[in-house]
Design a protein around this motif. Structure first.
Motif: not given
Length: 108
Positions: A30-40, A42-48
Motif C-alpha cells: 500500500r505504501y509502495h515500499i519494495p521488499y523481499r522476503q527472507g528464507k528461514p 536468514d536472520g530476518y524475515d523481510l528486506v525493506i
C-alpha cells in the motif's frame, strides 16, 4: 487407511507468524515500499528497500509468550552485524508497528 496430520504448537506458531507477515507485506504494498522476503534461517524475515537505504525486519508472533519471541542466534548475529554496518534492524510483532514505520519512511 486415511492418515491425519496433527499440527504441533511450532507449526501453529509459524502459521500465525506468516499471517502477520502477509499483513505487513500488504501494508508495504500500500505504501509502495519494495521488499523481499527472507528464507528461514536468514536472520530476518523481510528486506525493506526504503528511501535512504535498506532495512531488515524480523517478525515475531505476538501470541507467543515473551520467552518464545526471543531472537534466535542467527537473528542476534544479523542484528549485531546490521548495527555495525549502520543498517536498521527492526523487530516487529504487529501490522500496526509496520504501518507506523512505513509512514515514517514515507514522511507521512
Amino acid at each position: 487407511m486415511a492418515t491425519t496430520h496433527v499440527r504441533n504448537v511450532d507449526e501453529d506458531s509459524c502459521v500465525k507468524a506468516m499471517n502477520v507477515i502477509k499483513k505487513i507485506t500488504a501494508i508495504l504494498d500500500r505504501y509502495h515500499i519494495p521488499y523481499r522476503q527472507g528464507k528461514p534461517g536468514d536472520g530476518y524475515d523481510l528486506v525493506i528497500l526504503a528511501p535512504g537505504g535498506v532495512q531488515l525486519w524480523e517478525v515475531k508472533n505476538p501470541e507467543q509468550p515473551p520467552s518464545k519471541r526471543k531472537l534466535t542466534g542467527m537473528e542476534i548475529a544479523t542484528r549485531d552485524w546490521c548495527k555495525i554496518a549502520g543498517i536498521p534492524y527492526e523487530v516487529l510483532e504487529t501490522a500496526e508497528e509496520a504501518a507506523e514505520i512505513c509512514a515514517r519512511i514515507k514522511g507521512r
